[in-house]
Each structure stands twice: as C-alpha cells, then as structure tokens.
Design a protein around this motif. Structure first.
Motif, short mmCIF file in Angstrom:
data_model
loop_
_atom_site.label_atom_id
_atom_site.label_comp_id
_atom_site.label_asym_id
_atom_site.label_seq_id
_atom_site.Cartn_x
_atom_site.Cartn_y
_atom_site.Cartn_z
N ILE A 71 0.74 -1.04 0.13
CA ILE A 71 0.15 0.04 -0.03
C ILE A 71 0.92 1.25 0.03
O ILE A 71 0.78 2.29 -0.86
N LEU A 72 1.75 1.23 0.59
CA LEU A 72 2.87 2.32 0.98
C LEU A 72 3.69 2.80 -0.44
O LEU A 72 4.01 3.73 -0.77
N LYS A 73 3.74 1.56 -1.12
CA LYS A 73 4.65 1.84 -2.26
C LYS A 73 3.72 2.50 -3.55
O LYS A 73 4.22 3.42 -3.98
N VAL A 74 2.66 1.97 -3.35
CA VAL A 74 1.47 2.78 -4.36
C VAL A 74 1.23 4.14 -3.71
O VAL A 74 0.95 5.06 -4.65
N TRP A 75 1.32 4.26 -2.59
CA TRP A 75 0.89 5.66 -1.95
C TRP A 75 2.04 6.53 -2.08
O TRP A 75 1.97 7.76 -2.05
N GLN A 76 3.22 6.30 -2.45
CA GLN A 76 4.50 6.91 -2.63
C GLN A 76 4.27 8.11 -3.54
O GLN A 76 3.69 8.01 -4.55
N GLY A 77 4.78 9.41 -3.12
CA GLY A 77 4.47 10.47 -3.86
C GLY A 77 3.53 11.36 -3.29
O GLY A 77 3.45 12.49 -3.48
N LEU A 78 2.62 10.88 -2.53
CA LEU A 78 1.59 11.63 -1.73
C LEU A 78 2.20 12.16 -0.60
O LEU A 78 1.56 13.47 0.01
N GLY A 79 2.84 11.61 0.45
CA GLY A 79 3.36 11.86 1.43
C GLY A 79 2.50 11.40 2.62
O GLY A 79 1.25 11.00 2.30
N TYR A 80 2.82 12.08 3.81
CA TYR A 80 1.96 11.93 4.92
C TYR A 80 1.49 10.25 5.12
O TYR A 80 0.17 10.21 5.04
N ASN A 81 2.36 9.58 5.10
CA ASN A 81 1.88 8.02 4.85
C ASN A 81 1.10 7.56 6.23
O ASN A 81 0.33 6.58 5.91
#
Length: 216
Positions: A71-81
């Motif tokens: 999930i965090l890999k796809v989220w990368q680039g948005l910040g505020y994990n």
C-alpha cells in the motif's frame, strides 16, 4: 437571495465543472479514498494517484488484505503516509464490523482514524448524497465573497448557518462540487479572500491542500 445565489453557483458550474476521476462512478469506498488523499495533497496530484490506487486496491477487502508495504509503495509521492495506514485500518473495520459497507453515520465515521467532523460530512454527502453541513477552504472563500463583503476575521460559526440555509438538500453532492469549483475560480480572481477568515493561517510552501484540516 438564496435562490439567486444557488442559480449563480450552478450556472458557473454547468459551464466550468472540473473533471476528476473520483467524481465519476461513485462508490463509498472511492469517496473515502479520495477524501483521505485530499486532506493534505493538492487535487491535481491526487487525480493520477487515485486511479493507480483504485486499480491496485479496488474495494475494502482488497485494501484490508494487502500488505502495508504494498500500500505504501502505491501511496509513494503523496506523503503523509499515516493516511495510507489509516485507510487500511478503516477498510479492515468496515469489512469486519460493517459487512463491507461504509457506515452512514457521522459519529461512527468520526471514530475511524484520520476522519474528523468535516471529513465525515463530506463523505456522507459525496458518497450517499446525504445533506450535511461542512466548510472547507474553497467553500469558505465563496461564502466570504458573497455574504461578508468588506468583513475581516470572519468565523466559520457565522458562515455555517448560511451554508445550512443555502444547501441544495435535493442534491448536496452536486451542490458542494459546484461550490468548490466556484471557490477555485475565486482563488484566482480574489486571492485575498481567505485571509479575511478568522481561521486563516499562512501555510508552509509544501502544504496547500484545500482540505488539509478535515482529518483533525
């Protein structure tokens, strides 16, 4: 006055509505994802990432089952994990405790991580077209412009009653879309408007989301 105001906002929206992937083929899951993404990230950055996220995790169960690392890999680039972590937790609770259906209750939604009152209201209006009353940056800008000319330090507690009176209760989803789009236009033509809010705070350059306070 109210009818004239609504007609003006809708007239602009009819010819200038913004097109976002999270405004089409609406489901409660997609609304949840987009609202959490939009809390601290600008709309243009969210659009592409939203599509990628939904392609990888199309529903509550797939998000619940996915490893956090993925999930965090796809989220990368948005910040505020922490938002991605919260989404996985919400998906798990919704699937296990609510039969995979996002609750239609403000207080229940507020019990989820990263969801405050304004986010809960926006989710209900956008996902289920339920009339709710909330304020975010673009909405605030519209009401200050039309109803508080020349005023400064305008408090949300003075704006909210007008939001209630002017809400299109038959179609709150489209009404809030229209308000937000009008507010974006006002930001360009009258950039000083939100400085007249009692809640205005100068933001660091890396911020700038219109909804960054919704989760608080």
């Amino acid at each position: 006055m109210i009818n004239t105001f609504q007609e003006l906002i809708y007239s602009y929206y009819k010819n200038n509505k913004r097109d976002f992937p999270f405004r089409s083929n609406i489901t409660s899951y997609k609304v949840l994802v987009s609202e959490i993404m939009l809390q601290q990230t600008q709309t243009n950055r969210v659009s592409d990432k939203f599509i990628e996220f939904i392609e990888n995790f199309p529903d509550f169960k797939s998000l619940m089952d996915a490893p956090l690392e993925e999930i965090l890999k796809v989220w990368q680039g948005l910040g505020y994990n922490k938002r991605a972590v919260a989404l996985k937790e919400i998906a798990t609770r919704v699937f296990k405790d609510y039969e995979g259906k996002l609750p239609m209750d403000i207080e229940v939604l507020k019990s989820f991580p990263q969801i405050g009152y304004n986010t809960a209201c926006s989710i209900l209006s956008f996902a289920y077209n339920i009339p709710t009353y909330f304020i975010e940056t673009n909405i605030r800008r519209v009401y200050i412009y039309f109803f508080f000319p020349g005023s400064s330090s305008v408090s949300d507690k003075h704006i909210l009653p007008i939001v209630r009176k002017t809400l299109d209760t038959k179609n709150p989803r489209e009404w809030y879309y229209a308000l937000m789009d009008y507010g974006v236009m006002l930001k360009k033509s009258h950039p000083e408007l939100n400085k007249r809010s009692a809640h205005y705070r100068k933001q660091p350059k890396f911020l700038g989301s219109t909804r960054e306070l919704r989760g608080k």
